[in-house]
Design an enzyme around this catalytic site. Sequence first.
Site, PDB file in Angstrom:
ATOM      1  N   MET A  30      21.015 -42.588  13.504  1.00 33.32           N
ATOM      2  CA  MET A  30      19.895 -42.506  14.577  1.00 33.32           C
ATOM      3  C   MET A  30      18.823 -43.325  14.108  1.00 33.32           C
ATOM      4  O   MET A  30      17.655 -43.317  14.634  1.00 33.32           O
ATOM      5  CB  MET A  30      19.399 -41.257  14.845  1.00 33.32           C
ATOM      6  CG  MET A  30      20.393 -39.981  15.199  1.00 33.32           C
ATOM      7  SD  MET A  30      19.658 -38.694  15.981  1.00 33.32           S
ATOM      8  CE  MET A  30      18.745 -37.996  14.980  1.00 33.32           C
ATOM      9  N   LEU A  33      16.593 -46.369   9.103  1.00 33.71           N
ATOM     10  CA  LEU A  33      17.393 -46.394   7.856  1.00 33.71           C
ATOM     11  C   LEU A  33      16.704 -46.143   6.566  1.00 33.71           C
ATOM     12  O   LEU A  33      15.821 -46.989   6.329  1.00 33.71           O
ATOM     13  CB  LEU A  33      18.264 -47.559   7.681  1.00 33.71           C
ATOM     14  CG  LEU A  33      19.145 -47.892   9.101  1.00 33.71           C
ATOM     15  CD1 LEU A  33      19.913 -48.985   8.985  1.00 33.71           C
ATOM     16  CD2 LEU A  33      19.869 -46.759   9.507  1.00 33.71           C
ATOM     17  N   HIS A  34      17.157 -45.313   5.671  1.00 34.37           N
ATOM     18  CA  HIS A  34      16.587 -45.157   4.448  1.00 34.37           C
ATOM     19  C   HIS A  34      17.957 -45.281   3.420  1.00 34.37           C
ATOM     20  O   HIS A  34      19.028 -45.430   3.801  1.00 34.37           O
ATOM     21  CB  HIS A  34      15.943 -43.719   4.169  1.00 34.37           C
ATOM     22  CG  HIS A  34      16.636 -42.800   4.594  1.00 34.37           C
ATOM     23  ND1 HIS A  34      18.034 -42.144   3.873  1.00 34.37           N
ATOM     24  CD2 HIS A  34      16.445 -41.857   5.484  1.00 34.37           C
ATOM     25  CE1 HIS A  34      18.419 -41.191   4.394  1.00 34.37           C
ATOM     26  NE2 HIS A  34      17.607 -40.924   5.490  1.00 34.37           N
ATOM     27  N   GLY A  36      19.626 -43.421   1.699  1.00 33.60           N
ATOM     28  CA  GLY A  36      20.734 -42.481   2.077  1.00 33.60           C
ATOM     29  C   GLY A  36      21.732 -43.159   2.829  1.00 33.60           C
ATOM     30  O   GLY A  36      23.018 -43.377   2.546  1.00 33.60           O
ATOM     31  N   HIS A  37      21.271 -43.654   3.913  1.00 35.29           N
ATOM     32  CA  HIS A  37      21.955 -44.512   4.956  1.00 35.29           C
ATOM     33  C   HIS A  37      22.681 -45.575   4.500  1.00 35.29           C
ATOM     34  O   HIS A  37      23.561 -46.137   4.592  1.00 35.29           O
ATOM     35  CB  HIS A  37      21.183 -44.885   5.996  1.00 35.29           C
ATOM     36  CG  HIS A  37      20.490 -43.907   7.178  1.00 35.29           C
ATOM     37  ND1 HIS A  37      19.363 -43.584   7.209  1.00 35.29           N
ATOM     38  CD2 HIS A  37      21.323 -42.958   7.799  1.00 35.29           C
ATOM     39  CE1 HIS A  37      19.153 -42.445   8.088  1.00 35.29           C
ATOM     40  NE2 HIS A  37      20.228 -42.225   8.448  1.00 35.29           N
ATOM     41  N   GLY A 148      26.724 -38.140   5.273  1.00 35.38           N
ATOM     42  CA  GLY A 148      26.107 -37.514   4.152  1.00 35.38           C
ATOM     43  C   GLY A 148      26.394 -36.221   4.111  1.00 35.38           C
ATOM     44  O   GLY A 148      26.463 -35.543   5.153  1.00 35.38           O
ATOM     45  N   ASP A 151      23.329 -33.024   5.470  1.00 37.62           N
ATOM     46  CA  ASP A 151      23.685 -32.386   6.823  1.00 37.62           C
ATOM     47  C   ASP A 151      25.113 -31.541   6.599  1.00 37.62           C
ATOM     48  O   ASP A 151      25.987 -32.013   7.308  1.00 37.62           O
ATOM     49  CB  ASP A 151      23.574 -33.205   7.807  1.00 37.62           C
ATOM     50  CG  ASP A 151      22.341 -34.119   7.859  1.00 37.62           C
ATOM     51  OD1 ASP A 151      21.213 -33.237   8.396  1.00 37.62           O
ATOM     52  OD2 ASP A 151      22.194 -35.114   7.571  1.00 37.62           O
ATOM     53  N   GLN A 154      26.517 -29.861   9.788  1.00 31.88           N
ATOM     54  CA  GLN A 154      27.066 -30.882  10.608  1.00 31.88           C
ATOM     55  C   GLN A 154      28.322 -31.612  10.132  1.00 31.88           C
ATOM     56  O   GLN A 154      29.317 -31.839  10.877  1.00 31.88           O
ATOM     57  CB  GLN A 154      25.989 -32.169  10.805  1.00 31.88           C
ATOM     58  CG  GLN A 154      26.529 -33.541  11.172  1.00 31.88           C
ATOM     59  CD  GLN A 154      25.447 -34.443  11.398  1.00 31.88           C
ATOM     60  OE1 GLN A 154      24.635 -34.381  12.345  1.00 31.88           O
ATOM     61  NE2 GLN A 154      25.200 -35.612  10.988  1.00 31.88           N
ATOM     62  N   ARG A 188      12.977 -37.583   8.341  1.00 34.14           N
ATOM     63  CA  ARG A 188      11.784 -36.907   8.738  1.00 34.14           C
ATOM     64  C   ARG A 188      10.860 -36.644   7.627  1.00 34.14           C
ATOM     65  O   ARG A 188      10.071 -35.836   7.762  1.00 34.14           O
ATOM     66  CB  ARG A 188      12.462 -35.450   9.152  1.00 34.14           C
ATOM     67  CG  ARG A 188      13.116 -35.461  10.482  1.00 34.14           C
ATOM     68  CD  ARG A 188      13.396 -34.318  11.030  1.00 34.14           C
ATOM     69  NE  ARG A 188      13.753 -34.207  12.397  1.00 34.14           N
ATOM     70  CZ  ARG A 188      15.197 -34.443  12.973  1.00 34.14           C
ATOM     71  NH1 ARG A 188      16.352 -34.183  11.760  1.00 34.14           N
ATOM     72  NH2 ARG A 188      15.276 -34.556  14.167  1.00 34.14           N
TER      73      ARG A 188
HETATM   74  O1  PAF Z   1      22.883 -37.302  11.282  1.00 33.77           O
HETATM   75  C1  PAF Z   1      22.593 -38.039  12.220  1.00 33.77           C
HETATM   76  O2  PAF Z   1      21.867 -38.763  12.042  1.00 33.77           O
HETATM   77  C2  PAF Z   1      23.126 -37.671  13.601  1.00 33.77           C
HETATM   78  O3  PAF Z   1      23.326 -36.304  13.844  1.00 33.77           O
HETATM   79  C3  PAF Z   1      24.480 -38.325  13.877  1.00 33.77           C
HETATM   80  C4  PAF Z   1      25.570 -38.069  12.959  1.00 33.77           C
HETATM   81  C5  PAF Z   1      24.292 -39.805  14.031  1.00 33.77           C
HETATM   82  C6  PAF Z   1      24.785 -37.996  15.501  1.00 33.77           C
HETATM   83  O4  PAF Z   1      23.736 -38.270  16.363  1.00 33.77           O
END
Ligand code: PAF
Length: 282
Positions: A30, A33-34, A36-37, A148, A151, A154, A188
């Site tokens: 989303m 970017l940090h 982790g991404h 990652g 989450d 998720q 966040r």
């Molecule tokens: O983890 C996230 O940033 C979001 O939930 C994702 C997987 C990109 C879906 O919008």
Amino acid sequence: MQFIQTIQNLREVLEDSRQNDLSVGLVPTMGALHEGHLSLIRKSASQNDLTIVSIFVNPIQFGANEDLKTYPRRIEADISLAQSHGARIVFAPSVLEMYPNNKPMTLIRNAQIESLYCGAYREGHFQGVLTVVAKLFLICNPDRAYFGTKDYQQLFLIEKMVEDLNFNLKIIRVPTLREDSGLALSSRNEYLSEQDHLNAPAIFQGLEAAKKAYQKGESRVSFLIDIVRQSIELKKGQVQYIEIVDSSTLLPILDEIKGQTAVILVAAFWGKTRLIDNIELF
Ligand code: PAF
């Protein structure tokens, strides 16, 4: 590096890549970017010929009182970060491009797990996540997709979706990156006040203390949960939930851990900032 905003344009570019037999890695994000991404992007770039980073703040995974409007957005910086860590394509569609009719009529759900843990406090959240991730998989048709483990719920739900719906791709789990303090990296974290930022590592300290107790033979769920709770509350955090679950089913372990691979899942607030974290017990 290509910056692409429409599904049609992306499909045309990917069609060429497929004809040249290039493997494709997808890193759904989303934005904001940090590190982790960036570790997901580097991992994908090391395993695939072409890495796509999607940047889309997905409105249908935010609840009515959540931070959709204020969620950090900085596309220019994200593009250059993605590029410098190995992305070949940044796909950043508009909301209208992804949802031409507002919320889609077809949604993907996991009826068993979606309303547990984080889902109990974020109605519709995981339905929104699974639906957008399925769309991204169908649009990008990647060989591998990178997520990652911060989450955890998720990730579990996405893995189940891939299995249940026969998506032809491999999910790659990438370990949580942390600040030196132990605080898990998250977009966040930037909402935290200076003082809360100093206190929030108590989540991971509590998780580590519970893991140590488990390794020394403590297997009572309530005892392990209390260790995490005390660590958070001592540093003025407010626990939303702490649960110990079986990592293979994500169902709660009620009294005692008896040989299952268990994970502690936690969500806690400092001020208005909600943070999540987890630790596997072994
Ligand atoms: O983890 C996230 O940033 C979001 O939930 C994702 C997987 C990109 C879906 O919008």
